[in-house]
Design a protein around this motif. Structure first.
Motif, PDB file in Angstrom:
ATOM      1  N   TYR A   4       0.851  -1.321  -0.091  1.00 65.01           N
ATOM      2  CA  TYR A   4       0.071   0.095   0.194  1.00 65.01           C
ATOM      3  C   TYR A   4       0.660   1.206   0.114  1.00 65.01           C
ATOM      4  O   TYR A   4       0.441   2.383  -0.241  1.00 65.01           O
ATOM      5  N   TYR A   5       2.338   0.913  -0.209  1.00 63.68           N
ATOM      6  CA  TYR A   5       2.383   2.533   0.128  1.00 63.68           C
ATOM      7  C   TYR A   5       4.053   2.017  -0.110  1.00 63.68           C
ATOM      8  O   TYR A   5       5.300   2.008  -0.068  1.00 63.68           O
ATOM      9  N   GLY A   6       3.938   3.221  -1.366  1.00 61.57           N
ATOM     10  CA  GLY A   6       5.131   3.249  -2.684  1.00 61.57           C
ATOM     11  C   GLY A   6       5.555   3.873  -1.714  1.00 61.57           C
ATOM     12  O   GLY A   6       7.728   3.589  -2.486  1.00 61.57           O
ATOM     13  N   GLU A   7       5.490   5.082  -1.330  1.00 62.07           N
ATOM     14  CA  GLU A   7       6.656   6.238  -0.373  1.00 62.07           C
ATOM     15  C   GLU A   7       7.330   5.148   0.300  1.00 62.07           C
ATOM     16  O   GLU A   7       8.105   5.403   0.457  1.00 62.07           O
TER      17      GLU A   7
ATOM     18  N   PRO B 241      12.222   1.608  -0.988  1.00 56.90           N
ATOM     19  CA  PRO B 241      13.379   1.493  -2.059  1.00 56.90           C
ATOM     20  C   PRO B 241      13.131   0.977  -2.813  1.00 56.90           C
ATOM     21  O   PRO B 241      14.110   1.817  -4.086  1.00 56.90           O
ATOM     22  N   SER B 242      12.937   0.154  -3.803  1.00 53.20           N
ATOM     23  CA  SER B 242      12.611  -0.485  -5.292  1.00 53.20           C
ATOM     24  C   SER B 242      12.118   0.145  -5.993  1.00 53.20           C
ATOM     25  O   SER B 242      12.666   0.630  -7.345  1.00 53.20           O
ATOM     26  N   LEU B 243      11.431   1.700  -5.353  1.00 46.35           N
ATOM     27  CA  LEU B 243      10.442   2.307  -6.619  1.00 46.35           C
ATOM     28  C   LEU B 243      11.173   3.617  -6.015  1.00 46.35           C
ATOM     29  O   LEU B 243      10.679   4.192  -6.912  1.00 46.35           O
ATOM     30  N   GLN B 244      11.986   3.990  -5.024  1.00 43.61           N
ATOM     31  CA  GLN B 244      12.008   5.307  -4.677  1.00 43.61           C
ATOM     32  C   GLN B 244      13.488   5.839  -4.828  1.00 43.61           C
ATOM     33  O   GLN B 244      14.416   6.326  -4.631  1.00 43.61           O
ATOM     34  N   GLY B 245      14.342   4.504  -4.741  1.00 39.25           N
ATOM     35  CA  GLY B 245      15.643   4.982  -4.749  1.00 39.25           C
ATOM     36  C   GLY B 245      16.180   3.863  -3.388  1.00 39.25           C
ATOM     37  O   GLY B 245      15.513   4.367  -2.462  1.00 39.25           O
ATOM     38  N   GLN B 246      17.631   3.525  -4.332  1.00 31.15           N
ATOM     39  CA  GLN B 246      18.251   2.524  -2.311  1.00 31.15           C
ATOM     40  C   GLN B 246      18.420   3.293  -1.261  1.00 31.15           C
ATOM     41  O   GLN B 246      18.596   3.445  -0.021  1.00 31.15           O
ATOM     42  N   ASP B 247      18.607   5.062  -1.225  1.00 28.63           N
ATOM     43  CA  ASP B 247      18.834   5.559  -0.371  1.00 28.63           C
ATOM     44  C   ASP B 247      17.516   6.093  -0.147  1.00 28.63           C
ATOM     45  O   ASP B 247      18.006   7.220   1.157  1.00 28.63           O
ATOM     46  N   LEU B 248      16.753   5.206   0.058  1.00 28.60           N
ATOM     47  CA  LEU B 248      15.191   6.233   0.190  1.00 28.60           C
ATOM     48  C   LEU B 248      16.007   6.360   2.015  1.00 28.60           C
ATOM     49  O   LEU B 248      15.388   7.494   2.271  1.00 28.60           O
ATOM     50  N   PHE B 249      15.883   5.594   2.743  1.00 25.78           N
ATOM     51  CA  PHE B 249      15.988   5.572   4.358  1.00 25.78           C
ATOM     52  C   PHE B 249      17.304   5.777   4.766  1.00 25.78           C
ATOM     53  O   PHE B 249      17.729   6.084   5.624  1.00 25.78           O
ATOM     54  N   THR B 250      18.366   4.709   4.022  1.00 27.63           N
ATOM     55  CA  THR B 250      19.631   5.465   4.408  1.00 27.63           C
ATOM     56  C   THR B 250      20.360   7.126   4.580  1.00 27.63           C
ATOM     57  O   THR B 250      21.084   7.302   4.931  1.00 27.63           O
ATOM     58  N   LYS B 251      19.906   7.783   3.562  1.00 26.91           N
ATOM     59  CA  LYS B 251      20.074   8.688   3.798  1.00 26.91           C
ATOM     60  C   LYS B 251      19.469   9.949   4.540  1.00 26.91           C
ATOM     61  O   LYS B 251      20.006  11.109   4.535  1.00 26.91           O
ATOM     62  N   ALA B 252      18.762   9.460   5.887  1.00 28.59           N
ATOM     63  CA  ALA B 252      18.619  10.023   7.132  1.00 28.59           C
ATOM     64  C   ALA B 252      19.434  10.077   7.450  1.00 28.59           C
ATOM     65  O   ALA B 252      19.710  10.810   8.756  1.00 28.59           O
ATOM     66  N   ALA B 253      20.694   9.400   7.532  1.00 22.02           N
ATOM     67  CA  ALA B 253      21.882   9.372   8.668  1.00 22.02           C
ATOM     68  C   ALA B 253      22.826  10.735   7.825  1.00 22.02           C
ATOM     69  O   ALA B 253      23.945  10.929   9.081  1.00 22.02           O
ATOM     70  N   LYS B 254      22.892  10.872   6.773  1.00 18.55           N
ATOM     71  CA  LYS B 254      23.564  12.048   6.736  1.00 18.55           C
ATOM     72  C   LYS B 254      22.271  13.426   6.793  1.00 18.55           C
ATOM     73  O   LYS B 254      22.873  14.691   6.547  1.00 18.55           O
ATOM     74  N   GLY B 255      21.611  13.367   7.650  1.00 23.04           N
ATOM     75  CA  GLY B 255      20.928  14.632   8.101  1.00 23.04           C
ATOM     76  C   GLY B 255      19.136  14.843   7.144  1.00 23.04           C
ATOM     77  O   GLY B 255      18.677  16.462   7.414  1.00 23.04           O
ATOM     78  N   ASP B 256      19.182  14.120   6.380  1.00 20.88           N
ATOM     79  CA  ASP B 256      17.857  14.341   5.863  1.00 20.88           C
ATOM     80  C   ASP B 256      16.848  14.567   6.304  1.00 20.88           C
ATOM     81  O   ASP B 256      16.186  12.798   6.295  1.00 20.88           O
ATOM     82  N   ALA B 257      15.865  15.501   6.523  1.00 21.09           N
ATOM     83  CA  ALA B 257      14.733  15.375   7.185  1.00 21.09           C
ATOM     84  C   ALA B 257      13.607  14.793   6.988  1.00 21.09           C
ATOM     85  O   ALA B 257      12.395  14.266   7.668  1.00 21.09           O
ATOM     86  N   VAL B 258      13.690  14.688   5.647  1.00 18.60           N
ATOM     87  CA  VAL B 258      12.167  13.959   5.029  1.00 18.60           C
ATOM     88  C   VAL B 258      12.295  12.248   4.942  1.00 18.60           C
ATOM     89  O   VAL B 258      11.523  11.765   4.801  1.00 18.60           O
ATOM     90  N   ALA B 259      13.894  12.432   4.630  1.00 21.63           N
ATOM     91  CA  ALA B 259      14.193  10.669   4.965  1.00 21.63           C
ATOM     92  C   ALA B 259      13.694  10.095   5.521  1.00 21.63           C
ATOM     93  O   ALA B 259      13.291   8.911   6.634  1.00 21.63           O
ATOM     94  N   LEU B 260      13.837  10.370   7.185  1.00 22.03           N
ATOM     95  CA  LEU B 260      13.503  11.003   8.362  1.00 22.03           C
ATOM     96  C   LEU B 260      13.033  10.922   9.146  1.00 22.03           C
ATOM     97  O   LEU B 260      11.162   9.435   9.608  1.00 22.03           O
ATOM     98  N   GLN B 261      11.419  11.291   8.750  1.00 18.72           N
ATOM     99  CA  GLN B 261      10.121  11.498   8.776  1.00 18.72           C
ATOM    100  C   GLN B 261       9.726   9.810   8.038  1.00 18.72           C
ATOM    101  O   GLN B 261       8.413   9.667   8.883  1.00 18.72           O
ATOM    102  N   ASN B 262       9.611  10.134   6.982  1.00 19.17           N
ATOM    103  CA  ASN B 262       9.532   8.596   6.030  1.00 19.17           C
ATOM    104  C   ASN B 262       9.622   7.837   6.811  1.00 19.17           C
ATOM    105  O   ASN B 262       8.900   6.943   6.634  1.00 19.17           O
ATOM    106  N   MET B 263      10.812   7.682   7.601  1.00 18.82           N
ATOM    107  CA  MET B 263      11.440   6.358   7.989  1.00 18.82           C
ATOM    108  C   MET B 263       9.847   5.839   9.572  1.00 18.82           C
ATOM    109  O   MET B 263       9.481   5.161   9.171  1.00 18.82           O
TER     110      MET B 263
END
Length: 507
Positions: free
Chosen positions: A167-170, A173-195
């Motif tokens: 239900y949740y394509g967002e 990572p197969s749809l949104q890019g493999q760094d979808l969640f891992t870029k949160a470690a670099k301070g990406d606020a959107v990725a952290l919120q998504n996680m």
């Protein structure tokens, strides 16, 4: 006489000296946190010896063999600490005894995921988000009704978490890019919120999915999560509330018993996490390839489904039922010593003394029994408990009661069927799984796919033999050829029909 000279203090050297007797070379291995890096041994190479096979890859460096991960640290973690020799369990540094006595499940969930006990406003926000995400898409009703009437609830729950991810394509990572969640470690606020959104969803919907797996087997309509109740109250409500079609007045007319809700809350705290157990390791192994987190949690469910993990408390009940009564306990224990019977609910892979959770849960059991009535199995359980703790055979082997010994009795007293026990384990353990998954995604060094090595002991190079030249299977031993399966029903009739067709074609 002069004063004796002080003995010079030895300077501590946090390293390990290793000598490879095959080559005479010496190596110094660094020790950090009382551990040595396994990859260091890849640099310890030697020429192949007379007993080495090419498949041993001797010239490519040593491998570390550890069947079943008996002494391998796969990650660095700051979530849960277990001291098995002294019976210690701490979440983020807090003793489990204090948390069980003074905290709530959602407060402990916040602690496990975010690293600190929340303030009032932080807990309010977290609780609101988790409970807000309890409802599930109406399509899920059709999903659950597609299962057989006698499907195991764990099979349904495992499938449901995987289904939920669709239900949740967002969140994929197969749809949104493999760094979808891992870029949160670099301070990406959107990725952290998504996680965090996915974490809210999984914890919030865990009770909903579990309740649907329960109610489908009861033949009852599904219930929308209520408002204004705690996490465990909401769960019990979804399990037991008779829907409006069952002619009950109003959606909020049912209120779970507070003792049962509190007992379940404490049980959920005790089961929320337990370091690198089989299912948590499975979640991380799966998560290391960067699928959506729902798939990783589904993999954790499948791992916990096994009787050596999530089915242990069910095994305790079946054991007690087989014993029958307290008078049969001595004979049962003698059969255990002869390895004719299995003693369930005693001992632990990690704890070498008592399981600290067992003392907490014993008190919870008394509170539940005071409400539900005394389970007839309790007398047998107490007789077994006391006899085993006085028997040198079990004491010398450090086989003390663990959390599973009492939890099954509590669930049974609360009226849950035995095959639902693992589901009651999954619901709180989702928190531990997502805490470890989140920690992995936030690793500053990034996420590497977990790829263990093996020691190959199979055949060396063999030349292909044409089919007509083979005289029989080359491998000998158990399981080295397909089993002969007996067929019945439609398959048997079809085989007979095919045989009949061949006979008729010759006439």
């Amino acid at each position: 006489m002069g004063k004796p000279l002080p003995t010079p203090e030895l300077k501590r050297d946090d390293s390990l000296n290793v000598k490879d007797n095959r080559t005479g070379k010496e190596y110094t291995v660094p020790i950090t946190h009382n551990s040595i890096p396994a990859t260091f041994f890849k640099g310890i190479r030697a020429p192949a010896g007379p007993n080495d096979r090419p498949e041993d890859e001797t010239e490519r460096g040593l491998r570390v063999a550890d069947k079943g991960f008996l002494n391998t640290a796969v990650i660095e973690s700051s979530i849960t600490y277990i001291d098995g020799d002294n019976g210690v369990l701490r979440y983020r540094g807090y003793p489990i005894e204090q948390l069980a006595a003074r905290s709530s499940f959602l407060e402990v969930s916040y602690l496990l995921i975010y690293g600190a006990l929340p303030s009032g406003s932080q807990l309010s926000h977290f609780t609101s988000e988790v409970l807000l995400h309890g409802p599930i898409h109406s399509d899920a009703e059709g999903f659950f009704r597609a299962f057989r009437y006698d499907a195991h609830p764990m099979a349904m729950l495992t499938s449901a978490f995987s289904y939920l991810g669709s239900y949740y394509g967002e969140a994929n990572p197969s749809l949104q890019g493999q760094d979808l969640f891992t870029k949160a470690a670099k301070g990406d606020a959107v990725a952290l919120q998504n996680m965090d959104r996915q974490i809210f969803r999984m914890i919030g919907k865990a009770t909903t999915l579990a309740a649907m797996a329960y109610r489908i087997r009861q033949g009852r309509d599904f219930v929308v999560p209520p408002t204004g109740m705690s996490y465990t109250e909401s769960f019990l409500y979804q399990l037991d509330h008779l829907s409006p079609t069952d002619q009950l007045s109003g959606p909020q007319s049912y209120k779970p018993h507070p003792v049962l809700a509190k007992a379940l809350d404490i049980l959920f705290i005790l089961h929320a996490d337990h370091e690198m157990n089989a299912s948590s390791t499975t979640v991380l192994q799966t998560g290391s390839s960067l699928p959506d987190p729902f798939s990783a949690v589904a993999a954790g469910c499948a791992s916990l489904y096994g009787p050596l993990h999530g089915g242990a408390n069910e095994a305790v009940i079946r054991m007690l039922l087989s014993i029958g009564s307290p008078k049969n306990v001595p004979a049962f224990l003698e059969a255990v010593k002869k390895r004719e019977k299995v003693l369930s609910g005693f001992g632990h892979r990690v704890y070498k003394t008592s399981d600290p959770r067992s003392f907490i849960i014993r008190k919870v059991a008394d509170e539940v029994f005071a409400v539900t009535g005394r389970d007839p199995l309790l007398d047998t359980a107490m007789a077994l408990h006391d006899a085993a703790l006085k028997d040198e055979y079990f004491v010398s082997r450090k086989l003390a009661p663990n959390v599973d010994f009492w939890s099954g009795l509590i669930y049974r007293a609360m009226g849950f069927p035995m095959d639902f026990f693992p589901v009651l384990f999954v619901v709180p353990r989702v928190v531990g799984w997502v805490a470890h998954w989140r920690q992995m995604m936030l690793s500053p060094s990034g996420v590497k796919i977990w790829r263990p090595r093996q020691i190959y002991v199979g055949p060396s190079t063999r030349d292909y033999v044409p089919l007509e030249e083979r005289t029989g299977a080359a491998q000998v031993g158990i399981g080295m050829e397909p089993s002969v399966i007996e067929h019945s029903g439609m398959t048997k009739r079809r085989k007979l029909a095919e045989t009949g067709d061949k006979v008729r074609s010759k006439l």
